[in-house]
Design a protein around this motif. Structure first.
Motif, PDB file in Angstrom:
ATOM      1  N   ALA A  20       0.673  -1.191  -0.009  1.00 23.10           N
ATOM      2  CA  ALA A  20      -0.107  -0.061  -0.016  1.00 23.10           C
ATOM      3  C   ALA A  20       0.956   1.149  -0.114  1.00 23.10           C
ATOM      4  O   ALA A  20       0.611   2.209  -0.740  1.00 23.10           O
ATOM      5  N   PHE A  24       1.111   4.237  -2.694  1.00 29.51           N
ATOM      6  CA  PHE A  24       0.677   5.799  -2.166  1.00 29.51           C
ATOM      7  C   PHE A  24       2.134   6.601  -2.623  1.00 29.51           C
ATOM      8  O   PHE A  24       1.868   7.722  -3.081  1.00 29.51           O
ATOM      9  N   SER A  32      -4.025   2.681  -3.919  1.00 26.36           N
ATOM     10  CA  SER A  32      -3.513   2.167  -2.573  1.00 26.36           C
ATOM     11  C   SER A  32      -4.634   2.064  -1.758  1.00 26.36           C
ATOM     12  O   SER A  32      -4.478   1.085  -1.026  1.00 26.36           O
TER      13      SER A  32
END
Length: 82
Positions: A20, A24, A32
């Motif tokens: 994630a 991001f 994400s």
């Protein structure tokens, strides 16, 4: 470049958070969000995941507004050239 090595002892949440965070940090905010949500499925009420989802949503909205603003400026410039 340092690579992180995973093995069977690496907690699933660590892998999920790393995935994630990678999305991001690449500016792939919409991508994400479901990964952070997956982390919340494993670790409910995690403040970090919740905050990152909120920040990803905020940044995506900001990006969309900037694109819209650019499009409006470009349309205005084009109309003045006619």
């Amino acid at each position: 470049m340092n690579r992180i090595r995973f093995n069977s002892k690496t907690p699933n949440t660590t892998i999920i958070f790393l995935q994630a965070d990678a999305l991001f940090n690449q500016g792939k905010y919409l991508e994400s969000i479901p990964v952070y949500q997956q982390a919340l499925g494993v670790k409910p009420n995690d403040a970090y995941a919740t905050n990152q989802i909120q920040e990803a949503e905020r940044r995506e909205k900001e990006n969309q507004l900037m694109k819209l603003n650019r499009n409006i400026k470009n349309s205005y410039r084009s109309s003045k050239e006619i």
